[in-house]
Structures are given as C-alpha cells and as structure tokens.
Design a protein around this motif. Structure first.
Motif, mmCIF file in Angstrom:
data_model
loop_
_atom_site.group_PDB
_atom_site.id
_atom_site.type_symbol
_atom_site.label_atom_id
_atom_site.label_comp_id
_atom_site.label_asym_id
_atom_site.label_seq_id
_atom_site.Cartn_x
_atom_site.Cartn_y
_atom_site.Cartn_z
ATOM 1 N N VAL A 96 46.548 -18.743 -3.567
ATOM 2 C CA VAL A 96 45.441 -19.623 -3.195
ATOM 3 C C VAL A 96 45.346 -20.922 -3.996
ATOM 4 O O VAL A 96 45.350 -21.999 -3.434
ATOM 5 N N PRO A 97 45.234 -20.833 -5.325
ATOM 6 C CA PRO A 97 44.765 -22.036 -6.013
ATOM 7 C C PRO A 97 45.785 -23.159 -6.108
ATOM 8 O O PRO A 97 46.986 -22.939 -6.038
ATOM 9 N N GLN A 98 45.250 -24.352 -6.297
ATOM 10 C CA GLN A 98 46.080 -25.454 -6.757
ATOM 11 C C GLN A 98 45.770 -25.601 -8.258
ATOM 12 O O GLN A 98 46.358 -24.902 -9.055
ATOM 13 N N CYS A 99 44.806 -26.440 -8.635
ATOM 14 C CA CYS A 99 44.535 -26.536 -10.071
ATOM 15 C C CYS A 99 43.971 -25.233 -10.615
ATOM 16 O O CYS A 99 44.142 -24.900 -11.772
ATOM 17 N N GLY A 100 43.242 -24.500 -9.791
ATOM 18 C CA GLY A 100 42.743 -23.194 -10.195
ATOM 19 C C GLY A 100 41.413 -23.183 -10.922
ATOM 20 O O GLY A 100 40.879 -22.125 -11.229
ATOM 21 N N TYR A 101 40.853 -24.360 -11.157
ATOM 22 C CA TYR A 101 39.606 -24.419 -11.937
ATOM 23 C C TYR A 101 38.443 -23.785 -11.186
ATOM 24 O O TYR A 101 37.489 -23.308 -11.776
ATOM 25 N N CYS A 102 38.527 -23.788 -9.858
ATOM 26 C CA CYS A 102 37.409 -23.294 -9.044
ATOM 27 C C CYS A 102 37.457 -21.792 -8.814
ATOM 28 O O CYS A 102 36.505 -21.215 -8.307
ATOM 29 N N ILE A 103 38.593 -21.147 -9.111
ATOM 30 C CA ILE A 103 38.782 -19.802 -8.563
ATOM 31 C C ILE A 103 37.776 -18.796 -9.090
ATOM 32 O O ILE A 103 37.428 -17.861 -8.390
ATOM 33 N N LYS A 133 32.489 -25.051 -4.433
ATOM 34 C CA LYS A 133 33.335 -26.235 -4.300
ATOM 35 C C LYS A 133 34.786 -25.915 -4.634
ATOM 36 O O LYS A 133 35.060 -25.138 -5.554
ATOM 37 N N CYS A 134 35.690 -26.533 -3.904
ATOM 38 C CA CYS A 134 37.089 -26.596 -4.295
ATOM 39 C C CYS A 134 37.570 -28.005 -4.019
ATOM 40 O O CYS A 134 37.737 -28.390 -2.865
ATOM 41 N N ARG A 135 37.742 -28.761 -5.088
ATOM 42 C CA ARG A 135 38.114 -30.164 -4.904
ATOM 43 C C ARG A 135 39.559 -30.323 -4.455
ATOM 44 O O ARG A 135 39.902 -31.309 -3.811
ATOM 45 N N CYS A 136 40.418 -29.364 -4.815
ATOM 46 C CA CYS A 136 41.819 -29.474 -4.402
ATOM 47 C C CYS A 136 41.980 -29.202 -2.913
ATOM 48 O O CYS A 136 43.052 -29.444 -2.354
ATOM 49 N N GLY A 137 40.954 -28.655 -2.281
ATOM 50 C CA GLY A 137 41.037 -28.431 -0.836
ATOM 51 C C GLY A 137 41.847 -27.201 -0.461
ATOM 52 O O GLY A 137 42.608 -27.219 0.499
ATOM 53 N N THR A 138 41.664 -26.115 -1.218
ATOM 54 C CA THR A 138 42.400 -24.892 -0.869
ATOM 55 C C THR A 138 41.620 -24.011 0.112
ATOM 56 O O THR A 138 41.864 -22.816 0.216
ATOM 57 N N HIS A 139 40.694 -24.624 0.842
ATOM 58 C CA HIS A 139 39.806 -23.872 1.734
ATOM 59 C C HIS A 139 40.565 -22.897 2.648
ATOM 60 O O HIS A 139 40.110 -21.786 2.885
ATOM 61 N N CYS B 359 36.492 -34.602 -9.801
ATOM 62 C CA CYS B 359 37.268 -33.401 -10.082
ATOM 63 C C CYS B 359 36.333 -32.200 -10.228
ATOM 64 O O CYS B 359 35.144 -32.352 -10.453
ATOM 65 N N MET B 360 36.910 -31.032 -10.078
ATOM 66 C CA MET B 360 36.130 -29.795 -10.061
ATOM 67 C C MET B 360 35.295 -29.642 -11.335
ATOM 68 O O MET B 360 34.178 -29.157 -11.304
ATOM 69 N N GLY B 361 35.856 -30.070 -12.435
ATOM 70 C CA GLY B 361 35.078 -30.136 -13.673
ATOM 71 C C GLY B 361 35.237 -31.520 -14.242
ATOM 72 O O GLY B 361 36.284 -32.149 -14.081
ATOM 73 N N SER B 411 43.426 -32.941 -10.977
ATOM 74 C CA SER B 411 43.735 -34.344 -11.231
ATOM 75 C C SER B 411 44.453 -34.897 -10.017
ATOM 76 O O SER B 411 45.395 -34.296 -9.511
ATOM 77 N N TYR B 412 43.963 -36.028 -9.557
ATOM 78 C CA TYR B 412 44.504 -36.630 -8.330
ATOM 79 C C TYR B 412 44.817 -38.093 -8.574
ATOM 80 O O TYR B 412 44.643 -38.932 -7.702
ATOM 81 N N GLY B 413 45.260 -38.380 -9.788
ATOM 82 C CA GLY B 413 45.568 -39.762 -10.105
ATOM 83 C C GLY B 413 44.985 -40.131 -11.444
ATOM 84 O O GLY B 413 44.930 -39.331 -12.377
HETATM 85 S S1 FES Z 1 42.073 -25.226 -6.774
HETATM 86 FE FE1 FES Z 1 41.471 -27.072 -7.770
HETATM 87 S S2 FES Z 1 39.367 -27.098 -7.368
HETATM 88 FE FE2 FES Z 1 40.006 -25.395 -6.245
#
Ligand code: FES
Ligand code: FES
Lengths: 153, 763
Positions: A96-103, A133-139, B359-361, B411-413
């Motif tokens: 699932v995750p990209q950055c993983g901060y939201c998981i 929220k998931c900013r990376c868009g892993t919805h 960003c998420m955080g 991070s997106y940039g």
């Molecule tokens: S995986 Fe990056 S915010 Fe959800």
C-alpha cells in the motif's frame, strides 16, 4: 507536574506531564512508541490514531489526563510479523504505502472498524475511513487492502 | 531509546564506514595472489576510500558474506525506487536480487547523484548504478580468471559464483574474491555532480534480451517494517541530550520581531528564545513545552505594509504584472503572419492557483553539533545539498557536515524539509545542544514553498477547411524557482532569508511537452516578480512535476477546445497532428483500452439535469516518457460535485524495470493529480496565507477515490528507461476538464474544480 499511569499495549507506563499534554507526545517521547505520528495536531488527518478500549481515537487531541484506565493500543501493539493483524497483512500484500507516514492512521482506524463490522461493503469501508488523509494518493491500494483484510477477518 | 538512536549516537563517521563493508583491494590489471596479500596488509585499517565520483568503491561494495552494498546518491520518495535500483545492480552483477542492499541518501556513504529530482531516479541515477555494477562484474571476473587460471571468456557467473564453463567444480565466489575489501578501480567520470553525474567503467552493460531480474514485479521490503511499527521516520530520530525546537512565523509576512518578552515563557522548563533578525524560534527540553512556549511567547512585530492582496485578485495581478523574463522557446514558422490569414481563430485562457506540498506531516529535522562534526537527520530529498546549506548557514566547513536522509512525511519536490534542516541547525548552534524541530501544521501548509500560480493564453488559427495553420501558447506566472530546487544556499531557505539574505530571483517556467506538428507554432513563457522578496509564504518552488500540471491543463484543454470547434473527435484530432510514434501509440492504447467511442464532444445524449457522465483524453510527454490518460467522470449538475470515476492510463517510459512499482507510482500520480485538480488552492489575504490545515486546504478524500485506474504499460526494453515519478500527473487535470466538457458542454478553465466553481460554471 502530575504523575499518570497509563495502560499501553498491555503494560503499565508512568510519566509526569501537564494535564493538557496530548497523549501523542507521551507515547512518542516518554514511551518511545513512534507510530502514532504528528500530522496535524487538529484531529484532521488521523496520523496519530491509537485505540482506547478498542475505539480508534486521535491521540493528538486526547489529553493524557483524559485517558484514565483506558487500554491504549498503538500500531506496535496491534500485531507482529508472526501474528499480524489482518489489516497489517493486507497492507504488506497490497504494497500500500508510498512514503508510509499515513499508514498508522489507516491501519488503526480500519482495524477498529473491521472489529465491529465483520462483512462491510465498499461504501461502508469508505465511510469509515473518510476524513483520514493520504497525501501520496495511495487511496486505491488502501481500499484494496482493507477489502482484502475484511475477507480475511 | 529508538533503533535510530543507537545507530546515530554510537557510530562516528569513520567507524560507520567501517561497518558498511570491507577493506580496499587494488584490481584492474590481473592481480597475482601475492600482490593481493600485500595489498591486504597495506590497507588493513579497513577504511573505505574517500567518497569520490570516479571510484567504483563509491557505488558498489561486496561484503564478506557475498552480499552487495549499492551506495546510491539519490533516494526513494515512496515509489519503490530502491527496488528498481537493486534489480539493475543485481542484474549486471549476476547476483540474486536478495543479495543487494541499496543504501540511499547519506552524504557519509554516497556521492551526490542529485537526490530525488525530476523523475531521474532510474533514468540518470539507475543508469550510473547499472554501469558501476557492470564494471564491478567485469573486474570480479578478471580476478576470478587470475585465481582459476582460466581466460575470462571461459567463465560464467551464477548468483555471485564465478565458475569455469563446462567444469562447475572450478569456481570462486565474489565473497571469496573481494568480500570484506573495497574496489580500487577508477571510473571515467564526466566531472559533473548531481543529476548529471556519470562515471562508467570499461564494461558494457547487458543486452535487454539477457535480463532475468530487470522487468520483474519485485515487491518492496520496506513496507512490512513500517506496517509492524519497526521502522522509524525522520520525525522519530532521537539522540542523547536532544531538545525540541519550534519556529514562530509572523502574522504579516515580512514583518520581523521588534520586542520579545522572554518572561512570558519563563515558567516553562528549559524554554529559551533564539532570535536573529526575522528568525525567531524557541527551544525547550520537552516537545510539548516547546509547543507551549511558541504559543505563549509575547512578541511585538514590526509594522509593515501587508505585502499581498486577496487571492480573488490573483489572476488579475498576474495578467497586469510586468513581465520579468520571457522565453520564446523554439518557434516554428511565422505565427503572426499565419494568424492574419486565418479564417477562424479559437482563443482561451486558463488559470491555475498556488498549490502547497501539504505533506502528510510538517517537516522535521534534527541537528547535532559535536566535537566539530555536524550531523543532520533530514527528510529532504536532496541531503547532499542540505549538507552544503547547513555548512553555509552556520558557518562551518562542508566537510564537517554529514546529512543523513531518513524517510520523512512525504516529499514531492522542494517542500519544507530543507527549511526545517536549516532552522534546526541555527537552533543547535545557538543552544549548543542537539535540536529537533518539527513544524506545526499551519507552518507546513501555510509556509512551505509553493507550486507557482499562473495563467495560460492559447490561440489557434484555422483555415477554411478547419485545419490548424498556427498555434500559440503563452504561460505567464510566478517563477517555479523563486527558491532553488534544494536548500544548498541561504537564499533558498527561510532561515537564510529571515536572517537577511533575499530570495535568489531566478526565473523559470516551462512550455508544453508534446509533438503536435503545426506549420506555425510558438510556445513561450513569461514570469512575474515574487510578491515579497524574502521570507515569503508564497515563494515559488518545485512541486511534483514542476509547472507540468498547470501547463498541460491548459494546453491539453485547449486541444480539446479546438477539436470541439471543428467538430472532431478528441482522439482523432490529436492523432491528426501528432508526430512522434510513441505519442501516437499511447494515445491509441489509452483510447482502445478505455473503449473510446469516436465522436465529437460534448456528447449529445446527456440530460440537462441530474448526474451526467462524460469522457476526456489528454496526453503529454515528460523527459522521454509519454503518457495518455482517458478520464471518465460523473458530474452532479445540482451540487457541482465531480467524481473522477475511472482513469485509463497508457504509459511509455522505455524499458520497464519493475512493473509493480510502476503501477503503484502511476496510481499515486493519478490520485494526487485528481486531488490537485478538484480541490487544491492556496488561499491568502493581504497579510499571508489563509489555507493552513486540512480544513482550509482540502485534498481528495477516500470517498472520492476513483473506482478504477487501469494501466497499459508499454514496455520498450530496447530503449533506455526514462522517468515515471511525475509524468503521469501532468495530463490529469486536462483529462478531467475534457470529460466534464464532454458530459455537460461546459468548459472549466480554472483549477480547482471545486463544487462551488463547477456549479457557478453551470449557471
Ligand atoms: S503514503 Fe504518504 S501520505 Fe500516505
Ligand atoms: S495528528 Fe492527530 S489527527 Fe492529525
């Protein structure tokens, strides 16, 4: 400064803290439990989610003084690679995750939801997770994973 | 104590390098056994040679157990890049994928390959790692030839074991050959650092027909540790003696503290103010105390004229603002004359707001200054540049600074991570203690560098038969590089600016990337001055696919407008003018997979009330990659709500290294692109930014997620791989806009397509 004893992941943990300090900081800084994360501090994102008595709550807006005897469970207490919670297992399987901060928020919220709703349909799953929220868009993969976990559970 | 804590506090730069691997061995010419022993003895100190771009040891090491360390000077922002790099290295070295560990983004272990930048992780970073691994294999086979007493061309390698063809008993493993020591092999370095770094050896890489590992859908191994709470983020790193910092930003952008009442926080344990010109931070022993101190500190700010205006005037401002720089690109033919002969002219103007990384955080960084060494733990996607920035910001030699990237909250940039690193460095220097800074949510969303706002004017001249005889497309907006793509200079970070260095003032925008052939064609850009020359919450910067979404929203919406004006089907219209065969292929592939029905837009059979659906296509190139997207949307005419229900994406990035990683990357791009299209807009007033959290800066909710995203991955093994981290976000907004037009006949030319705006467009 008042002293508090909290039940966290099955253990009694003690700390000195201001009564209004959010539980999040106790978990992260006093008890070394690094998931939950700080995402907003405003109850808007879910990154800080933990269970108290099985309910998903946002630890960034829950004062330590309000936890009382509630049983706090964090992601670290949810499951292990040997004994994974179905949502954790599905998260790995679906990558699932990209950055993983939201998981932390999604897994803890979905776990509490699936506990009470054994065979949810897609709309119920989406509703239960709405607002996280998931900013990376892993919805897309989040939904695949929670559906997969629902089938496992 | 956390895992990270142990590693960071107990390991100095020197012995960190020791644990990484091995001793140094000189190879290159065939080496006799006694020479090797001599070399072993001579280099028994076991320190890796200094990092240098022209040394093989800077990229590849074979450890004692035969495992391989690949030191990568870029890093993964969550798309699984390190898996692909591992695949490329394993492939060229002929070792099992599992034997390769990719170590990323630490200035102490890798050279500067540019960090995460412009979707070049595989295209440039991977290319270098591939060449280094190929060279390592060549050298190892030469060593094996010497050891086995057989010519190199009689040897085969299977999973790191070199053996004689036809006599597998005669063998030696990589581990036996060099394990625990380092290569001492020079590479042919092009003298560039960053993205452009390239240093091949003598070896040629494999032919794609020989691939066994490249092209496989290998999964990420970093997911399980995150899911089981076993892995830390950069927000979680702690070191002994660490204190917490928080920053205080002015209510009116540009004002500076004139009076600070330190007694207002004297009841808070360890609370202390750090102030220099416009830079204002507090520290305290505990995090919650630092937060309280930042809230409670009484500050009197200088009186300044609010530098901005209400964001409703944004596009008027851009329209009227003097052009600071114009770039006409490469004009074709004579556009002005062609317009004079036109039978008909189609014109439109599009608008795109400032957007936040959100960003998420909010960003976090930790800086420790100890015994003349500075260590920075950062989530910045360009840690090598952070090391430079920290050195200059606190006035120490860059050789004494080590920046360690630890995955951060997205991070997106050029987000707020570089700013946080500099703030932490200033606080650490002022207090003499390790300081961890994390921004608060309003600072993360309100004060991060922004994707720039812009307007785009497009014109097409048609002849009597409806052919396009001339096309002109001009973007005008804030620069995408008010602050640099990295934090290597004080001019590029808030700490630098607030302590007195103005913005760098570089002008940059861009033009559409496509292959439409029109006899007369001009694509140009113009920039306008930033609204505030330092410490601005509206400083333009790179946000995922810098200016790509804005430009292609406009250019690909406009192609659709022209198609509609001449009554052409949007796919056929594009195919009529497209030249590049790969572009043609993605447009056809997306249309076919989506079941595209050939007809002009808008569709005629939709009712004029209720929820209606439509489809739209858009396409674009980016850095050698080409993407076509078909969007299918539902439009609720009453509420104005759009559901981007289905996407079909045809994606050609040359050689595919890992289809699984690619598919996840595309999905993320599509969802984030949909979010930016439907919801995202930085709002501000005269004083500053007013979109400061998830309520005021909403993003796509899970209830609004598409039902499906179908990918057609076009693999071209014979072509070098190009990027995938950004190309598929480019055309999302136009595909959605074109689908809304198809559904309703209404053209929306301003992002975001929030319900209010869509509703207004219908009335
Ligand atoms: S995986 Fe990056 S915010 Fe959800
Ligand atoms: S950090 Fe608690 S909801 Fe965002």
């Amino acid at each position: 400064m008042p002293k508090y004893t909290l039940n966290v992941n099955g253990k009694a943990r003690t700390l000195d803290a201001d009564a209004d300090m959010p539980l999040l900081y106790a978990l992260r800084n006093d008890f070394g439990l690094n998931n939950p994360h700080f995402g907003c501090g405003l109850a808007q994102c879910g990154a800080c989610t933990v269970h108290i008595d099985g309910q998903a709550i946002r630890s960034c807006v829950t004062a330590v003084s309000d936890v009382g005897k509630g049983k706090v469970v964090t992601l670290a207490g949810l499951g292990t690679p040997q004994k994974p919670h179905p949502v954790q297992k599905a998260y790995v399987e679906e990558q699932v995750p990209q950055c993983g901060y939201c998981i932390n928020g999604w897994i803890m919220t979905a776990a509490a939801f699936l506990n009470e709703n054994k065979k949810p349909n897609e709309a119920q799953i989406k509703d239960a997770l709405s607002g996280l929220k998931c900013r990376c868009g892993t919805h897309m993969s989040i939904l695949r994973a929670v559906k997969r976990a629902a089938e496992m559970a | 104590m956390t895992k990270m804590d142990k590693r960071s506090s107990s390991v100095s730069r020197r012995n960190f390098l020791k644990v990484g691997g091995a001793l140094v061995v000189s190879v290159g010419m065939p080496v006799a056994l006694d020479t090797m022993l001599g070399i072993n003895a001579a280099l028994a100190q076991g320190v890796r040679p200094p990092l240098a771009p022209d040394q093989l040891s800077s990229y590849i090491a074979v450890n004692k157990d035969g495992s391989v360390s690949a030191y990568f000077g870029k890093m993964d922002m969550g798309q699984g890049l390190f898996v692909s790099i591992g695949q490329m290295v394993a492939e060229e070295l002929d070792v099992a994928f599992k034997r390769v560990k990719v170590i990323m983004g630490d200035t102490g272990t890798s050279v500067n390959q540019g960090g995460a930048s412009g979707s070049t992780g595989i295209q440039l970073g991977g290319k270098q790692m591939r060449m280094a691994a190929a060279e390592a294999r060549r050298v190892l086979v030469d060593m094996a030839a010497e050891k086995l007493g057989a010519p190199a061309d009689q040897l085969a390698v299977v999973d790191g074991v070199v053996s004689l063809k036809g006599n597998a008993a005669k063998k030696v493993s990589y581990g036996e050959l060099i394990g625990g020591r380092y290569f001492n092999v020079p590479l042919d370095w092009n003298k560039q650092t960053g993205n452009a770094l390239y240093a091949p050896g003598k070896a040629q890489p494999k032919k794609p027909s020989e691939y066994k590992i490249v092209g496989q859908p290998i999964k990420r191994e970093d997911i399980a540790p995150k899911v089981y709470a076993q892995e830390d983020f950069n927000t979680d790193v702690k070191v002994t003696g660490m204190i917490h910092g928080r920053m205080i930003r002015p209510e009116i952008a540009g004002s500076v503290p004139v009076k600070i009442d330190e007694s207002s926080i004297k009841g808070i344990k360890g609370a202390r103010v750090v102030h220099e010109n416009g830079f204002l931070g507090v520290v305290a022993d505990r995090e919650w105390d630092a937060i309280k101190a930042a809230q409670q500190l009484k500050v009197e700010w200088s009186q300044v004229t609010p530098p901005f205006f209400d964001n409703t005037q944004l596009y008027d401002h851009i329209r009227k603002a003097p052009v600071r720089k114009r770039d006409d690109g490469k004009p074709v033919g004579d556009v002005a004359s062609a317009f004079k002969t036109a039978t008909r002219v189609i014109e439109a103007e599009y608008e795109w707001p400032f957007q936040s990384h959100a960003c998420m955080g909010p960003a976090c960084a930790l800086v420790e200054i100890k015994n003349g060494q500075v260590t920075v733990w950062t989530g910045s996607q360009k840690p090598h540049f952070v090391a430079n920035g920290v050195a200059e910001t606190i006035g120490v030699p860059v050789a004494t600074v080590r920046a360690i990237w630890v995955p951060g909250p997205g991070s997106y940039g050029r987000n707020d991570a570089d700013d946080a690193a500099m703030d932490a460095a200033v606080l650490a220097k002022a207090t003499g203690k390790p300081v961890r800074v994390q921004y608060m949510r309003d600072q993360g969303t309100g004060w991060d560098p922004k994707g720039p706002a812009s307007i785009h004017r497009a014109r097409a001249a048609l002849d009597a038969a409806g052919n396009v005889i001339a096309y002109e497309f001009v973007s005008k907006g804030f620069s995408r590089v008010d602050v640099d793509t990295n934090g290597s200079k004080p001019a590029a970070t808030l700490a630098g600016q607030l302590r007195g260095v103005p913005l760098g003032y570089v002008d940059g925008f861009g033009v559409p990337a496509e292959s439409y052939v029109f006899e007369n064609k001009l694509t140009a850009w113009e920039t306008v001055a930033p609204l505030l020359d330092r410490g601005s919450p509206l400083r333009g910067a790179h946000l995922r696919d810098p200016v790509g979404p804005q430009i292609h929203f406009a250019s690909e919406s406009f192609m659709d407008e022209v198609a509609a004006a001449v009554g052409a089907d949007p796919v056929e219209f594009r195919l009529k003018y497209l030249k590049d065969p790969r572009d043609i292929a993605v447009v056809k592939a997306a249309a076919e997979k989506a079941g595209w029905q050939t007809r002009p837009s808008p569709r005629k059979d939709n009712p004029s009330t209720g929820t209606v659906s439509g489809r739209g296509i858009a396409y674009s190139q980016r850095g050698g990659t080409t993407v076509a997207i078909v969007a299918e949307v539902d439009v609720d005419r009453i509420s104005g709500k759009i559901w981007a229900r289905k996407f079909t994406v045809a994606h050609d990035c040359g050689q595919i290294i890992n289809p699984d990683g690619l598919k996840h990357t595309i999905e993320g791009n599509i969802v984030q692109g949909t979010s930016r299209t439907l919801w995202e807009e930085v709002t501000f007033n005269a004083k500053g930014v007013t979109s400061v959290d998830w309520a005021t800066y909403p993003i796509l909710d899970i209830t609004e997620a598409p039902q499906s995203i179908e990918c057609v991955l076009i693999n071209r093994p014979e072509l070098a791989p190009t990027g995938a981290g950004e190309p598929s976000i480019r055309a999302v907004a136009a595909a959605i806009a074109n689908a809304i037009f198809d559904a309703t006949g209404v053209r929306i030319r301003r992002v975001p397509f929030s319900p209010d705006r869509v509703k207004a467009a219908f009335s």
